[in-house]
Design an enzyme around this catalytic site. Structure first.
Site, mmCIF file in Angstrom:
data_model
loop_
_atom_site.group_PDB
_atom_site.id
_atom_site.type_symbol
_atom_site.label_atom_id
_atom_site.label_comp_id
_atom_site.label_asym_id
_atom_site.label_seq_id
_atom_site.Cartn_x
_atom_site.Cartn_y
_atom_site.Cartn_z
ATOM 1 N N GLU A 78 -6.965 -1.598 -8.758
ATOM 2 C CA GLU A 78 -7.259 -3.097 -8.897
ATOM 3 C C GLU A 78 -8.635 -3.359 -7.773
ATOM 4 O O GLU A 78 -8.535 -2.816 -6.515
ATOM 5 C CB GLU A 78 -5.730 -3.524 -8.126
ATOM 6 C CG GLU A 78 -4.759 -3.323 -9.138
ATOM 7 C CD GLU A 78 -3.517 -3.651 -8.635
ATOM 8 O OE1 GLU A 78 -3.562 -4.568 -7.440
ATOM 9 O OE2 GLU A 78 -2.400 -3.652 -9.134
ATOM 10 N N ARG B 64 -3.672 -6.460 2.154
ATOM 11 C CA ARG B 64 -2.534 -5.873 1.611
ATOM 12 C C ARG B 64 -2.798 -4.819 0.562
ATOM 13 O O ARG B 64 -1.824 -4.379 0.005
ATOM 14 C CB ARG B 64 -1.422 -6.958 1.299
ATOM 15 C CG ARG B 64 -1.551 -7.502 0.181
ATOM 16 C CD ARG B 64 -0.283 -8.303 -0.149
ATOM 17 N NE ARG B 64 -0.244 -9.011 -1.337
ATOM 18 C CZ ARG B 64 0.913 -9.657 -2.014
ATOM 19 N NH1 ARG B 64 2.025 -9.728 -1.145
ATOM 20 N NH2 ARG B 64 0.950 -10.300 -2.988
ATOM 21 N N HIS B 65 -3.921 -4.888 0.055
ATOM 22 C CA HIS B 65 -4.040 -3.878 -1.248
ATOM 23 C C HIS B 65 -4.782 -2.724 -0.817
ATOM 24 O O HIS B 65 -6.046 -2.825 -0.193
ATOM 25 C CB HIS B 65 -4.784 -4.625 -2.353
ATOM 26 C CG HIS B 65 -3.797 -5.575 -3.111
ATOM 27 N ND1 HIS B 65 -3.777 -6.891 -2.737
ATOM 28 C CD2 HIS B 65 -2.891 -5.231 -4.207
ATOM 29 C CE1 HIS B 65 -2.907 -7.508 -3.571
ATOM 30 N NE2 HIS B 65 -2.474 -6.667 -4.348
ATOM 31 N N GLU C 284 5.860 -9.118 -0.546
ATOM 32 C CA GLU C 284 6.534 -7.925 -1.416
ATOM 33 C C GLU C 284 6.290 -6.564 -0.883
ATOM 34 O O GLU C 284 5.037 -6.222 -0.665
ATOM 35 C CB GLU C 284 6.090 -8.072 -2.932
ATOM 36 C CG GLU C 284 6.781 -7.057 -3.815
ATOM 37 C CD GLU C 284 5.642 -6.152 -4.767
ATOM 38 O OE1 GLU C 284 5.838 -5.367 -5.115
ATOM 39 O OE2 GLU C 284 4.633 -7.228 -5.231
ATOM 40 N N SER D 227 9.068 -3.279 -5.645
ATOM 41 C CA SER D 227 9.544 -3.850 -7.134
ATOM 42 C C SER D 227 10.251 -2.750 -7.754
ATOM 43 O O SER D 227 9.934 -1.831 -8.037
ATOM 44 C CB SER D 227 7.963 -4.007 -7.696
ATOM 45 O OG SER D 227 8.191 -4.668 -9.045
#
Length: 507
Positions: free
Chosen positions: A281, A287-288, A430, A433
Protein backbone atom coordinates in the site's frame (compact mmCIF):
# COMPACT_ATOMS: atom_id res chain seq x y z
CA UNK A 1 50.63 -7.23 22.57
CA UNK A 2 53.71 -8.73 24.28
CA UNK A 3 53.75 -9.84 27.89
CA UNK A 4 55.20 -12.39 30.32
CA UNK A 5 53.48 -13.37 33.55
CA UNK A 6 54.44 -15.43 36.57
CA UNK A 7 52.32 -18.61 36.77
CA UNK A 8 50.38 -17.40 33.73
CA UNK A 9 47.89 -15.51 35.93
CA UNK A 10 46.14 -12.26 35.00
CA UNK A 11 46.69 -9.55 37.55
CA UNK A 12 45.24 -6.12 38.07
CA UNK A 13 47.05 -2.92 37.29
CA UNK A 14 46.27 -0.69 40.26
CA UNK A 15 47.57 2.53 38.77
CA UNK A 16 48.31 3.30 35.16
CA UNK A 17 49.66 6.24 33.24
CA UNK A 18 48.16 6.81 29.81
CA UNK A 19 50.26 8.46 27.13
CA UNK A 20 48.77 8.97 23.70
CA UNK A 21 50.55 9.79 20.46
CA UNK A 22 47.65 11.19 18.43
CA UNK A 23 49.68 11.54 15.27
CA UNK A 24 50.39 7.81 15.05
CA UNK A 25 47.18 6.84 16.87
CA UNK A 26 49.42 4.74 19.09
CA UNK A 27 48.80 4.24 22.78
CA UNK A 28 51.36 3.16 25.38
CA UNK A 29 49.89 1.57 28.48
CA UNK A 30 52.62 1.43 31.18
CA UNK A 31 52.24 -0.12 34.60
CA UNK A 32 53.76 1.69 37.58
CA UNK A 33 52.68 -1.00 40.01
CA UNK A 34 52.17 -4.51 38.78
CA UNK A 35 54.01 -6.80 41.22
CA UNK A 36 53.09 -10.07 39.51
CA UNK A 37 54.11 -8.87 36.06
CA UNK A 38 57.81 -9.19 35.16
CA UNK A 39 57.43 -7.54 31.80
CA UNK A 40 54.53 -5.81 30.10
CA UNK A 41 54.36 -3.63 27.02
CA UNK A 42 51.15 -2.72 25.23
CA UNK A 43 51.17 -1.10 21.84
CA UNK A 44 47.64 -0.83 20.58
CA UNK A 45 46.76 0.82 17.29
CA UNK A 46 43.37 2.20 18.12
CA UNK A 47 40.33 1.48 16.03
CA UNK A 48 37.88 2.15 18.80
CA UNK A 49 38.94 -0.37 21.47
CA UNK A 50 41.35 -0.25 24.41
CA UNK A 51 42.48 -3.55 25.87
CA UNK A 52 43.14 -3.90 29.58
CA UNK A 53 43.88 -6.55 32.20
CA UNK A 54 40.71 -8.06 33.63
CA UNK A 55 39.33 -10.54 36.12
CA UNK A 56 36.98 -12.95 34.32
CA UNK A 57 35.13 -13.73 37.55
CA UNK A 58 34.56 -10.09 38.49
CA UNK A 59 30.89 -9.48 39.28
CA UNK A 60 29.24 -6.63 37.37
CA UNK A 61 26.25 -4.91 38.96
CA UNK A 62 23.32 -3.90 36.75
CA UNK A 63 22.47 -0.19 36.78
CA UNK A 64 18.84 -0.81 37.77
CA UNK A 65 20.14 -2.60 40.89
CA UNK A 66 21.87 0.54 42.16
CA UNK A 67 19.66 1.54 45.09
CA UNK A 68 20.26 3.22 48.48
CA UNK A 69 20.57 -0.28 50.01
CA UNK A 70 23.93 -0.62 48.23
CA UNK A 71 25.29 2.63 49.70
CA UNK A 72 28.92 2.30 50.76
CA UNK A 73 29.57 -0.77 48.64
CA UNK A 74 32.47 -0.93 46.18
CA UNK A 75 31.06 -2.32 42.92
CA UNK A 76 31.85 -2.74 39.23
CA UNK A 77 29.52 -1.52 36.49
CA UNK A 78 29.70 -1.79 32.71
CA UNK A 79 27.76 0.89 30.85
CA UNK A 80 27.90 3.50 28.12
CA UNK A 81 29.02 7.09 28.59
CA UNK A 82 25.77 8.97 27.99
CA UNK A 83 27.07 12.43 28.84
CA UNK A 84 30.17 13.89 30.47
CA UNK A 85 30.84 17.29 31.97
CA UNK A 86 34.20 18.37 33.38
CA UNK A 87 34.28 21.08 36.03
CA UNK A 88 37.57 21.99 37.68
CA UNK A 89 39.05 18.98 39.45
CA UNK A 90 36.06 16.77 38.87
CA UNK A 91 34.07 15.25 36.02
CA UNK A 92 30.41 14.26 36.10
CA UNK A 93 29.36 11.32 33.92
CA UNK A 94 25.97 9.81 33.22
CA UNK A 95 26.34 6.07 32.70
CA UNK A 96 23.56 4.43 30.68
CA UNK A 97 22.63 0.78 30.52
CA UNK A 98 19.58 0.10 28.34
CA UNK A 99 16.65 2.07 29.82
CA UNK A 100 18.42 2.85 33.11
CA UNK A 101 21.08 5.45 33.91
CA UNK A 102 23.00 6.73 36.90
CA UNK A 103 25.16 9.75 37.69
CA UNK A 104 28.85 9.14 38.35
CA UNK A 105 31.61 11.38 39.65
CA UNK A 106 35.37 11.31 39.11
CA UNK A 107 37.10 13.77 41.46
CA UNK A 108 40.74 14.42 42.29
CA UNK A 109 41.60 12.74 45.59
CA UNK A 110 43.29 9.72 47.11
CA UNK A 111 41.92 7.36 44.46
CA UNK A 112 41.96 9.63 41.40
CA UNK A 113 44.60 11.91 39.91
CA UNK A 114 44.19 14.94 37.67
CA UNK A 115 45.22 12.75 34.73
CA UNK A 116 42.45 10.30 35.54
CA UNK A 117 39.84 13.08 35.66
CA UNK A 118 41.11 14.40 32.34
CA UNK A 119 41.10 10.90 30.87
CA UNK A 120 37.48 10.32 31.97
CA UNK A 121 36.35 13.68 30.58
CA UNK A 122 37.86 12.89 27.19
CA UNK A 123 36.18 9.51 26.70
CA UNK A 124 33.88 9.80 23.70
CA UNK A 125 30.16 9.65 24.31
CA UNK A 126 28.58 6.22 23.66
CA UNK A 127 31.84 4.46 24.54
CA UNK A 128 31.45 1.37 26.72
CA UNK A 129 33.35 1.52 30.02
CA UNK A 130 33.96 -0.57 33.10
CA UNK A 131 34.07 1.43 36.31
CA UNK A 132 34.92 0.51 39.87
CA UNK A 133 33.04 2.86 42.16
CA UNK A 134 31.56 3.37 45.59
CA UNK A 135 27.78 3.74 45.75
CA UNK A 136 26.80 6.95 47.58
CA UNK A 137 23.41 8.23 48.67
CA UNK A 138 22.56 11.73 47.48
CA UNK A 139 20.84 14.41 49.50
CA UNK A 140 19.02 15.88 46.51
CA UNK A 141 17.11 13.72 44.03
CA UNK A 142 18.79 13.41 40.63
CA UNK A 143 15.80 14.07 38.38
CA UNK A 144 17.64 13.46 35.11
CA UNK A 145 18.49 9.82 35.92
CA UNK A 146 16.45 6.69 36.50
CA UNK A 147 18.52 5.97 39.63
CA UNK A 148 17.58 9.16 41.46
CA UNK A 149 18.73 8.39 45.00
CA UNK A 150 22.34 7.32 44.46
CA UNK A 151 25.44 8.23 42.49
CA UNK A 152 28.73 6.48 41.84
CA UNK A 153 32.09 7.80 43.05
CA UNK A 154 34.52 6.32 40.55
CA UNK A 155 37.88 4.97 41.67
CA UNK A 156 38.91 3.27 38.43
CA UNK A 157 37.65 3.42 34.88
CA UNK A 158 38.53 1.36 31.82
CA UNK A 159 37.40 1.77 28.23
CA UNK A 160 36.02 -1.49 26.85
CA UNK A 161 34.97 -0.18 23.44
CA UNK A 162 35.56 3.37 22.28
CA UNK A 163 32.99 5.10 20.08
CA UNK A 164 34.04 7.42 17.31
CA UNK A 165 34.13 11.08 18.39
CA UNK A 166 31.62 12.14 15.75
CA UNK A 167 28.23 10.44 16.01
CA UNK A 168 25.65 10.49 13.19
CA UNK A 169 23.17 11.96 15.68
CA UNK A 170 23.13 13.10 19.28
CA UNK A 171 21.05 10.94 21.58
CA UNK A 172 19.87 14.07 23.40
CA UNK A 173 17.99 14.97 20.20
CA UNK A 174 16.25 11.58 20.24
CA UNK A 175 14.66 12.13 23.64
CA UNK A 176 12.78 15.24 22.59
CA UNK A 177 9.05 14.83 21.89
CA UNK A 178 9.11 16.85 18.70
CA UNK A 179 10.31 15.47 15.37
CA UNK A 180 9.58 11.81 16.07
CA UNK A 181 10.24 9.53 13.11
CA UNK A 182 12.63 11.92 11.37
CA UNK A 183 14.82 10.51 8.63
CA UNK A 184 18.15 10.88 10.46
CA UNK A 185 17.01 8.77 13.38
CA UNK A 186 15.55 6.18 11.06
CA UNK A 187 18.88 5.82 9.24
CA UNK A 188 21.00 5.62 12.39
CA UNK A 189 19.19 2.59 13.79
CA UNK A 190 22.25 1.39 15.69
CA UNK A 191 22.01 4.55 17.79
CA UNK A 192 18.34 5.55 17.93
CA UNK A 193 17.13 2.46 19.84
CA UNK A 194 19.78 3.07 22.53
CA UNK A 195 17.70 5.78 24.16
CA UNK A 196 15.91 4.88 27.38
CA UNK A 197 12.56 5.53 25.68
CA UNK A 198 13.26 3.21 22.75
CA UNK A 199 14.62 0.55 25.08
CA UNK A 200 11.38 0.71 27.05
CA UNK A 201 9.21 0.62 23.91
CA UNK A 202 10.80 -2.49 22.46
CA UNK A 203 10.93 -4.31 25.79
CA UNK A 204 7.22 -3.66 26.20
CA UNK A 205 6.71 -4.87 22.62
CA UNK A 206 8.52 -8.08 23.50
CA UNK A 207 6.15 -8.35 26.46
CA UNK A 208 3.12 -8.08 24.16
CA UNK A 209 4.39 -11.04 22.11
CA UNK A 210 5.11 -13.08 25.23
CA UNK A 211 1.72 -12.33 26.78
CA UNK A 212 0.01 -13.14 23.47
CA UNK A 213 1.75 -16.52 23.28
CA UNK A 214 1.29 -17.39 26.96
CA UNK A 215 -2.40 -16.45 27.03
CA UNK A 216 -3.30 -18.44 23.92
CA UNK A 217 -1.16 -21.43 24.92
CA UNK A 218 -3.01 -21.51 28.25
CA UNK A 219 -6.28 -21.47 26.30
CA UNK A 220 -5.24 -24.60 24.39
CA UNK A 221 -4.14 -22.92 21.15
CA UNK A 222 -1.38 -24.39 18.97
CA UNK A 223 1.25 -22.07 17.46
CA UNK A 224 1.76 -22.65 13.74
CA UNK A 225 4.13 -21.30 11.08
CA UNK A 226 2.78 -20.36 7.66
CA UNK A 227 4.48 -19.65 4.29
CA UNK A 228 5.16 -16.06 3.31
CA UNK A 229 5.75 -16.81 -0.40
CA UNK A 230 2.40 -17.79 -1.90
CA UNK A 231 0.79 -18.39 -5.29
CA UNK A 232 -2.16 -15.99 -4.99
CA UNK A 233 -2.95 -12.75 -3.18
CA UNK A 234 -4.20 -13.59 0.34
CA UNK A 235 -6.79 -10.84 0.48
CA UNK A 236 -7.81 -10.97 -3.16
CA UNK A 237 -6.77 -7.35 -3.76
CA UNK A 238 -4.12 -5.43 -5.67
CA UNK A 239 -2.05 -4.38 -2.64
CA UNK A 240 0.38 -7.27 -2.93
CA UNK A 241 4.11 -7.55 -3.61
CA UNK A 242 4.96 -9.68 -6.64
CA UNK A 243 8.27 -11.55 -6.60
CA UNK A 244 10.09 -13.63 -9.18
CA UNK A 245 9.82 -17.32 -8.36
CA UNK A 246 12.04 -19.27 -10.74
CA UNK A 247 10.13 -19.32 -14.06
CA UNK A 248 6.91 -17.89 -12.67
CA UNK A 249 5.67 -15.22 -10.25
CA UNK A 250 4.71 -15.46 -6.61
CA UNK A 251 3.44 -13.06 -3.94
CA UNK A 252 4.43 -12.02 -0.44
CA UNK A 253 1.65 -13.01 1.95
CA UNK A 254 -0.71 -10.22 2.96
CA UNK A 255 -2.04 -12.47 5.70
CA UNK A 256 -1.69 -16.06 6.97
CA UNK A 257 -5.46 -16.25 6.71
CA UNK A 258 -5.83 -19.09 4.19
CA UNK A 259 -3.34 -21.31 6.02
CA UNK A 260 -4.88 -20.71 9.43
CA UNK A 261 -8.20 -21.89 8.02
CA UNK A 262 -6.62 -24.96 6.44
CA UNK A 263 -5.26 -25.86 9.89
CA UNK A 264 -8.74 -25.57 11.36
CA UNK A 265 -9.96 -27.91 8.61
CA UNK A 266 -7.16 -30.27 9.69
CA UNK A 267 -8.76 -30.44 13.17
CA UNK A 268 -6.31 -28.26 15.09
CA UNK A 269 -9.38 -26.38 16.41
CA UNK A 270 -7.46 -23.37 17.81
CA UNK A 271 -4.30 -21.94 16.26
CA UNK A 272 -2.22 -18.77 16.31
CA UNK A 273 0.91 -17.48 14.62
CA UNK A 274 3.35 -14.60 14.95
CA UNK A 275 5.14 -13.48 11.80
CA UNK A 276 5.71 -10.84 9.11
CA UNK A 277 2.86 -9.52 6.97
CA UNK A 278 3.38 -7.59 3.73
CA UNK A 279 1.12 -4.89 2.29
CA UNK A 280 1.99 -3.09 -0.95
CA UNK A 281 0.00 0.00 0.00
CA UNK A 282 1.48 3.33 -1.05
CA UNK A 283 0.36 4.89 2.24
CA UNK A 284 2.72 7.34 3.92
CA UNK A 285 0.65 7.76 7.06
CA UNK A 286 1.46 7.62 10.76
CA UNK A 287 0.01 4.10 11.08
CA UNK A 288 0.88 2.24 7.86
CA UNK A 289 3.89 0.02 7.16
CA UNK A 290 4.58 -2.17 4.14
CA UNK A 291 5.88 -4.89 6.46
CA UNK A 292 4.71 -5.43 10.01
CA UNK A 293 4.41 -8.21 12.58
CA UNK A 294 1.05 -9.95 12.56
CA UNK A 295 -0.42 -11.63 15.64
CA UNK A 296 -3.01 -13.95 14.11
CA UNK A 297 -5.69 -16.08 15.74
CA UNK A 298 -8.10 -18.66 14.32
CA UNK A 299 -10.47 -21.02 16.11
CA UNK A 300 -13.45 -23.26 15.55
CA UNK A 301 -16.61 -22.33 17.46
CA UNK A 302 -19.61 -24.32 18.59
CA UNK A 303 -22.76 -22.23 18.18
CA UNK A 304 -22.08 -18.58 17.36
CA UNK A 305 -19.15 -16.56 15.98
CA UNK A 306 -19.34 -14.29 19.02
CA UNK A 307 -17.46 -17.10 20.79
CA UNK A 308 -14.52 -16.06 18.62
CA UNK A 309 -14.93 -12.38 19.49
CA UNK A 310 -15.03 -13.22 23.19
CA UNK A 311 -11.89 -15.35 22.95
CA UNK A 312 -9.95 -12.62 21.12
CA UNK A 313 -11.12 -9.78 23.37
CA UNK A 314 -10.26 -11.80 26.48
CA UNK A 315 -6.78 -12.36 25.01
CA UNK A 316 -6.37 -8.63 24.47
CA UNK A 317 -7.58 -7.89 27.99
CA UNK A 318 -5.03 -10.34 29.41
CA UNK A 319 -2.32 -8.56 27.42
CA UNK A 320 -3.46 -5.16 28.73
CA UNK A 321 -3.47 -6.49 32.30
CA UNK A 322 -0.04 -8.01 31.87
CA UNK A 323 1.41 -4.77 30.53
CA UNK A 324 -0.19 -2.79 33.34
CA UNK A 325 1.09 -5.13 36.05
CA UNK A 326 4.54 -6.12 34.71
CA UNK A 327 5.74 -3.20 32.61
CA UNK A 328 5.09 -0.11 34.72
CA UNK A 329 8.77 0.88 34.56
CA UNK A 330 8.68 0.85 30.76
CA UNK A 331 5.32 2.63 30.60
CA UNK A 332 6.55 5.39 32.93
CA UNK A 333 9.83 5.72 31.01
CA UNK A 334 7.98 6.27 27.74
CA UNK A 335 5.53 8.61 29.45
CA UNK A 336 8.33 10.97 30.47
CA UNK A 337 9.07 11.73 26.83
CA UNK A 338 5.61 11.13 25.37
CA UNK A 339 2.97 11.91 28.03
CA UNK A 340 -0.42 10.27 27.47
CA UNK A 341 -3.48 9.22 29.44
CA UNK A 342 -3.38 5.70 30.91
CA UNK A 343 -4.98 3.13 28.61
CA UNK A 344 -8.51 2.16 29.73
CA UNK A 345 -10.44 -1.02 28.96
CA UNK A 346 -13.58 -2.78 30.19
CA UNK A 347 -14.38 -6.34 31.25
CA UNK A 348 -16.22 -7.68 29.36
CA UNK A 349 -15.13 -5.67 26.32
CA UNK A 350 -17.64 -3.24 24.84
CA UNK A 351 -19.19 -4.53 21.58
CA UNK A 352 -21.18 -2.23 19.29
CA UNK A 353 -22.81 -3.08 15.97
CA UNK A 354 -21.65 -1.19 12.90
CA UNK A 355 -25.06 0.46 12.54
CA UNK A 356 -24.77 1.78 16.12
CA UNK A 357 -21.40 3.29 15.32
CA UNK A 358 -22.78 4.93 12.18
CA UNK A 359 -25.67 6.34 14.21
CA UNK A 360 -23.27 7.85 16.77
CA UNK A 361 -21.28 9.48 13.95
CA UNK A 362 -24.42 10.88 12.35
CA UNK A 363 -25.47 12.37 15.67
CA UNK A 364 -22.07 14.08 15.73
CA UNK A 365 -22.75 15.60 12.30
CA UNK A 366 -21.02 13.07 10.02
CA UNK A 367 -22.72 12.22 6.73
CA UNK A 368 -22.12 8.63 5.60
CA UNK A 369 -24.05 5.75 4.04
CA UNK A 370 -25.11 2.56 5.79
CA UNK A 371 -22.71 0.42 3.73
CA UNK A 372 -19.85 2.89 3.57
CA UNK A 373 -16.55 1.90 5.20
CA UNK A 374 -15.15 4.00 8.02
CA UNK A 375 -12.55 6.55 7.01
CA UNK A 376 -9.58 7.21 9.29
CA UNK A 377 -11.01 10.55 10.57
CA UNK A 378 -14.35 8.85 11.29
CA UNK A 379 -12.61 6.00 13.12
CA UNK A 380 -10.86 8.52 15.37
CA UNK A 381 -14.04 10.51 15.94
CA UNK A 382 -15.96 7.37 16.83
CA UNK A 383 -13.18 6.43 19.24
CA UNK A 384 -13.56 9.79 21.01
CA UNK A 385 -17.36 9.40 21.13
CA UNK A 386 -17.05 5.90 22.59
CA UNK A 387 -14.54 7.11 25.18
CA UNK A 388 -16.86 9.93 26.24
CA UNK A 389 -19.88 7.64 26.51
CA UNK A 390 -18.39 4.38 27.79
CA UNK A 391 -14.99 5.44 29.23
CA UNK A 392 -12.99 2.82 27.35
CA UNK A 393 -10.14 2.97 24.83
CA UNK A 394 -10.78 -0.58 23.57
CA UNK A 395 -13.95 -1.77 21.88
CA UNK A 396 -15.34 -3.99 19.12
CA UNK A 397 -17.38 -2.90 16.11
CA UNK A 398 -19.42 -5.84 14.84
CA UNK A 399 -21.50 -6.60 11.69
CA UNK A 400 -19.55 -4.74 9.00
CA UNK A 401 -21.07 -4.23 5.52
CA UNK A 402 -20.30 -7.27 3.36
CA UNK A 403 -19.18 -5.08 0.46
CA UNK A 404 -16.10 -3.83 2.33
CA UNK A 405 -14.84 -7.24 3.55
CA UNK A 406 -12.64 -9.96 1.92
CA UNK A 407 -14.15 -12.77 -0.16
CA UNK A 408 -13.92 -15.41 2.58
CA UNK A 409 -16.14 -13.43 5.03
CA UNK A 410 -19.41 -15.10 6.04
CA UNK A 411 -22.48 -13.04 5.09
CA UNK A 412 -24.98 -12.24 7.82
CA UNK A 413 -27.75 -14.86 7.41
CA UNK A 414 -30.38 -12.32 8.45
CA UNK A 415 -29.27 -9.39 6.26
CA UNK A 416 -27.16 -10.01 3.14
CA UNK A 417 -25.93 -6.40 3.16
CA UNK A 418 -23.94 -7.13 6.30
CA UNK A 419 -21.51 -9.79 7.43
CA UNK A 420 -20.39 -11.73 10.48
CA UNK A 421 -17.26 -9.64 10.70
CA UNK A 422 -15.75 -7.24 13.18
CA UNK A 423 -12.90 -4.82 13.84
CA UNK A 424 -11.30 -3.98 17.17
CA UNK A 425 -10.10 -0.51 18.06
CA UNK A 426 -7.62 1.08 20.48
CA UNK A 427 -7.82 4.83 21.08
CA UNK A 428 -9.98 5.18 17.97
CA UNK A 429 -7.71 3.29 15.55
CA UNK A 430 -8.18 -0.20 14.16
CA UNK A 431 -5.78 -2.86 15.47
CA UNK A 432 -7.61 -6.03 14.38
CA UNK A 433 -9.78 -7.08 11.48
CA UNK A 434 -11.60 -10.40 11.68
CA UNK A 435 -14.67 -12.41 10.79
CA UNK A 436 -16.44 -15.71 10.69
CA UNK A 437 -15.02 -17.48 7.63
CA UNK A 438 -17.02 -19.22 4.93
CA UNK A 439 -16.58 -22.96 5.51
CA UNK A 440 -18.78 -24.14 2.61
CA UNK A 441 -16.82 -24.77 -0.63
CA UNK A 442 -19.69 -23.80 -2.94
CA UNK A 443 -20.42 -20.49 -1.21
CA UNK A 444 -16.68 -19.77 -1.01
CA UNK A 445 -16.36 -20.33 -4.75
CA UNK A 446 -19.22 -17.94 -5.45
CA UNK A 447 -17.72 -15.23 -3.24
CA UNK A 448 -14.28 -15.63 -4.82
CA UNK A 449 -15.80 -15.26 -8.30
CA UNK A 450 -17.66 -12.16 -7.10
CA UNK A 451 -14.27 -10.68 -6.14
CA UNK A 452 -12.77 -11.66 -9.53
CA UNK A 453 -10.22 -14.01 -7.98
CA UNK A 454 -8.60 -16.65 -10.19
CA UNK A 455 -10.11 -19.88 -8.82
CA UNK A 456 -7.22 -21.97 -10.09
CA UNK A 457 -4.79 -20.10 -7.84
CA UNK A 458 -6.82 -20.80 -4.69
CA UNK A 459 -7.97 -24.30 -5.68
CA UNK A 460 -6.10 -26.01 -2.81
CA UNK A 461 -7.65 -23.54 -0.37
CA UNK A 462 -11.22 -24.11 -1.58
CA UNK A 463 -10.68 -27.87 -1.72
CA UNK A 464 -9.86 -27.82 2.01
CA UNK A 465 -13.54 -27.19 2.70
CA UNK A 466 -14.86 -30.04 0.53
CA UNK A 467 -14.10 -32.70 3.13
CA UNK A 468 -15.90 -31.32 6.14
CA UNK A 469 -14.94 -28.08 7.89
CA UNK A 470 -16.14 -26.77 11.27
CA UNK A 471 -17.56 -23.26 11.56
CA UNK A 472 -14.70 -20.98 12.54
CA UNK A 473 -13.41 -17.44 12.68
CA UNK A 474 -10.45 -15.34 13.75
CA UNK A 475 -8.54 -12.16 13.19
CA UNK A 476 -5.20 -10.50 12.58
CA UNK A 477 -3.59 -7.97 14.92
CA UNK A 478 -0.82 -5.50 14.05
CA UNK A 479 1.84 -5.69 16.78
CA UNK A 480 3.43 -2.31 16.10
CA UNK A 481 0.07 -0.58 16.03
CA UNK A 482 -0.98 -2.17 19.35
CA UNK A 483 2.21 -0.91 21.03
CA UNK A 484 1.88 2.55 19.49
CA UNK A 485 -1.70 2.99 20.66
CA UNK A 486 -1.28 1.42 24.08
CA UNK A 487 1.55 3.86 24.86
CA UNK A 488 -0.24 6.80 23.26
CA UNK A 489 2.47 7.39 20.64
CA UNK A 490 1.83 9.16 17.34
CA UNK A 491 3.83 7.23 14.75
CA UNK A 492 4.00 3.49 14.16
CA UNK A 493 7.65 3.86 13.12
CA UNK A 494 8.46 4.52 16.78
CA UNK A 495 7.38 0.95 17.58
CA UNK A 496 9.06 -0.69 14.59
CA UNK A 497 12.71 -1.59 15.12
CA UNK A 498 13.52 -1.42 11.39
CA UNK A 499 10.47 0.14 9.72
CA UNK A 500 9.51 -0.52 6.12
CA UNK A 501 7.29 1.95 4.28
CA UNK A 502 7.01 3.15 0.66
CA UNK A 503 10.03 5.42 1.14
CA UNK A 504 12.21 3.27 3.39
CA UNK A 505 13.97 0.01 2.55
CA UNK A 506 17.11 0.37 4.70
CA UNK A 507 18.73 -0.37 7.05
Amino acid sequence: IFFEMEKNVFCEVEYVLFMTDLKKQQLSYTSQKAPNWRYMVFEVFLKGTLFFPCEPDRGLVRVHELTPEKAGQLIWVRARIHTSRAKGKQCFLVLRQQQFNVQALVAVGERASKQMVKFAANINKESIVDVEAVVKKVEQTIESCSQQDVELHIERIFVVSQAEPRLPLQLEDCVRPEGEGDEVRMRARALGPRTTTSQAIFRLQSGVCQLFRDTLTNKGFVEIQTPKIISAASEGGANVFTVSYFKTSAYLAQSPQLYKQMCICADFDKVFCVGPVFRAEDSNTHRHLTEFVGLDIELAFNYHYHEVIESITDTMVQIFKGLRDKFQTEIQTVGKQYPSEPFKFLEPTLRLEYSEGVAMLREAGVEMGDEEDLSTPNEKLLGRLVKEKYDTDFYVLDKYPLAVRPFYTMPDPNDKKYSNSYDMFMRGEEILSGAQRIHDAQLLTERAMHHNIDLEKIKSYIDSFRYGAPPHGGGGIGLERVCMLYLGLHNVRQTSMFPRDPKRLTP
